[in-house]
Design a protein around this motif. Structure first.
Motif, short mmCIF file in Angstrom:
data_model
loop_
_atom_site.label_atom_id
_atom_site.label_comp_id
_atom_site.label_asym_id
_atom_site.label_seq_id
_atom_site.Cartn_x
_atom_site.Cartn_y
_atom_site.Cartn_z
N ILE A 1 -0.35 0.13 4.36
CA ILE A 1 -0.36 1.58 4.59
C ILE A 1 -1.64 2.16 4.01
CG2 ILE A 1 0.81 3.76 4.07
CD1 ILE A 1 3.43 2.15 3.94
N ARG A 2 -2.39 2.91 4.83
CA ARG A 2 -3.64 3.52 4.37
C ARG A 2 -3.50 5.01 4.08
NH1 ARG A 2 -8.28 0.48 5.18
NH2 ARG A 2 -9.16 2.01 3.76
N HIS A 3 -2.69 5.70 4.86
CA HIS A 3 -2.54 7.14 4.63
C HIS A 3 -1.23 7.63 5.23
CE1 HIS A 3 -3.20 11.50 5.16
NE2 HIS A 3 -3.93 11.39 4.07
N GLY B 1 -2.68 8.30 0.43
CA GLY B 1 -2.52 6.86 0.51
C GLY B 1 -3.46 6.14 -0.44
N PRO B 2 -3.34 4.84 -0.50
CA PRO B 2 -4.09 4.04 -1.47
C PRO B 2 -5.43 3.52 -0.96
CG PRO B 2 -2.47 2.66 -0.39
CD PRO B 2 -2.36 4.03 0.23
N GLY C 1 0.78 -1.24 0.00
CA GLY C 1 0.00 0.00 0.00
C GLY C 1 0.80 1.27 0.00
N GLY C 2 2.10 1.22 -0.19
CA GLY C 2 2.90 2.44 -0.17
C GLY C 2 4.32 2.15 -0.58
N PRO C 3 5.21 3.10 -0.34
CA PRO C 3 6.61 2.92 -0.74
C PRO C 3 7.39 1.96 0.13
CG PRO C 3 6.31 5.01 0.39
CD PRO C 3 4.95 4.44 0.20
N GLY C 4 6.75 1.36 1.12
CA GLY C 4 7.44 0.40 1.96
C GLY C 4 7.73 0.94 3.33
N GLY D 1 -13.54 3.03 -5.17
CA GLY D 1 -13.22 4.44 -5.25
C GLY D 1 -12.51 4.88 -3.99
N SER D 2 -11.81 6.00 -4.04
CA SER D 2 -11.05 6.45 -2.88
C SER D 2 -11.68 7.65 -2.19
CB SER D 2 -9.62 6.82 -3.30
OG SER D 2 -9.64 7.84 -4.29
#
Length: 465
Positions: free
Chosen positions: A388-390, A396-397, A356-359, A449-450
């Motif tokens: 990772i949410r935010h 975030g994703p 969910g993110g760059p790690g 959707g986000s």
């Protein structure tokens, strides 16, 4: 028909529970991000439920009638029993029958009593922390709302699979964290101040109906669902405006506990619990500094003092060795991937798969994550997954999801799935296995959707099933 006795808000509430349909299988029409099925009527403009009845319960939970519902939603009803005299509480046994493919026979679940605490991401049946639960036989307990909605916090107990993707819920409960007048708003930071609690928001915060931060004014009474971050700070997952006379609620970390005087602090409030009842596994003897509690009152604070009517454990759950958990929260006390806290729970994610993110480089205080794993003998969650949410400043994703049939279709910009309005008219919407021209009543879709704007899910992807 099942009779369930629950202790809620210091009252013994008698709630008659009935089969509550969760899908497009002919359950009652419900507005918003709800679990449909509380009354007979058409749902999603395609299927019809008949003979459903709903009768509101009185303040002690009595007086509600119920009609047993079949698995296809053809004769469903539910009884609503209040917890605070407002009519805002309900308990039911949910029945799916939606053809969603989530069922006790096909999930491959492995952990029979896993606990999930976090926010509702969507429906189909119910999605919490990205994990899709079948709630066919779950006891669903709602406080402060008559239907479950996206962004509300919830606790789910039940079996889950090893990858934390699907499960079968045995219990699902949800309640608001904060309810009271808005004292201050800072649009530049996205922060609110409500009854001494600082409420932070992010891009995944759901604003109910047409509510926006720009429309808020001091004195407005807000009802907020959110995740405790640190003493006096709550990260909002859903914000709604309610009547000014609504009974106050505050949730947070106990500080400055004085057991002799029977007072403690939550944020900027002094809580007087001399006449309070206890619920949710909490009691006067176990109350301690550092505990996260939900406090209910019947009257607004006076002079900075809130007189509690009920002190509840906030989504209490076991953290004994071997307990499997999936928790959503905002990182605090971060020392590294192997040591931080969410929801006041120690976490070691050094062996976790991070998505969910760059790690791991993105992790730190203030980052909202979902962690899944097993508690060790020291009450530490040994995470096997971390999503990772935010990330503050970068977003975030996070993704909301609705799985079901299209209803009330007028155009790609206006239709419903699971009783929730959807707009899929954007130029960047990804249509899979079809196109916008294939949208029509009765079509089975998965919509993602986000953002939720003005109560409408803004679709970024539509998959035709």
């Amino acid at each position: 028909m099942t009779t369930t006795r629950l202790l809620r808000s210091g009252l013994l509430v008698l709630a008659l529970t009935a089969l509550l349909s969760c899908g497009g299988g002919g359950s009652g029409s419900v507005s918003g991000f709800g679990i449909p099925g509380s009354a007979g009527g058409s749902q999603n403009g395609a299927l019809t439920g008949s003979s459903g009845t709903t009768t509101a319960g009185s303040a002690d939970g009595s007086g509600g009638s119920t009609t047993a519902g079949s698995a296809d939603g053809s004769s469903g009803g539910t009884t609503v029993g209040t917890t605070d005299g407002s009519g805002n509480g309900s308990t039911s046994t949910a029945s799916n029958g939606d053809g969603s493919g989530v069922g006790s026979g096909g999930t491959g679940v492995t952990s029979a009593s896993a606990v999930g605490v976090g926010s509702v991401d969507g429906f189909g049946s119910v999605i919490v922390n990205g994990l899709r639960y079948d709630i066919d036989s779950a006891v669903v307990t709602l406080e402060d709302a008559q239907e479950l909605a996206i962004g509300m916090t919830a606790r789910v107990i039940g079996a889950v699979d090893a990858g934390f993707t699907s499960g079968v819920a045995r219990e699902l409960s949800s309640a608001a964290e904060l309810r009271g007048p808005l004292t201050a708003v800072d649009p530049s930071t996205g922060n609110l101040l409500v009854m001494g609690t600082t409420v932070t928001t992010d891009s995944t915060t759901v604003w109910a109906d047409t509510l926006r931060m720009s429309s808020l004014g001091a004195g407005a009474t807000l009802q907020i669902w959110g995740l405790p971050v640190s003493p006096g700070v709550l990260r909002a997952t859903r914000i709604a405006q309610v009547a000014g006379a609504a009974a106050p609620i505050v949730t947070g970390t106990v500080q400055n506990l004085d057991m002799a005087a029977r007072v403690f602090n939550v944020g900027g409030l002094v809580v007087d619990y001399r006449s309070a009842a206890f619920a949710g596994g909490q009691n006067a003897a176990t109350l301690a500094n550092g505990a996260i509690v939900r406090v209910r009152a019947t009257q607004a604070p006076a002079g900075g003092v809130l007189t509690a009517s009920v002190v509840q454990s906030w989504y209490g759950h076991a953290s004994t060795a071997g307990t499997v958990a999936l928790l959503e929260g905002v990182i605090s006390e971060y020392t590294g991937v192997g040591g931080f806290k969410i929801l006041d729970t120690p976490v070691d994610a050094s062996a976790a798969k991070i998505t969910g993110g760059p790690g791991a480089s993105a992790l730190g205080n203030g980052v909202k994550v979902i962690v899944g794993g097993t508690f060790d003998s020291n009450g530490r969650l040994l995470a096997t997954t971390l999503k990772i949410r935010h990330v503050p400043g970068t977003g975030g994703p996070a993704s909301f999801m609705l799985i079901g049939t299209v209803g009330y279709y007028t155009s790609s910009a206006s239709f419903q799935v699971r009783g929730k309005p959807v707009d899929a008219s954007g130029s960047d919407v990804d249509f899979v296995n079809g196109s916008a021209a294939d949208l029509r009543n009765g079509t089975k879709v998965t919509v993602s959707g986000s953002q939720v704007m003005d109560g409408v899910l803004i679709a970024t992807q539509v998959i035709f099933d």
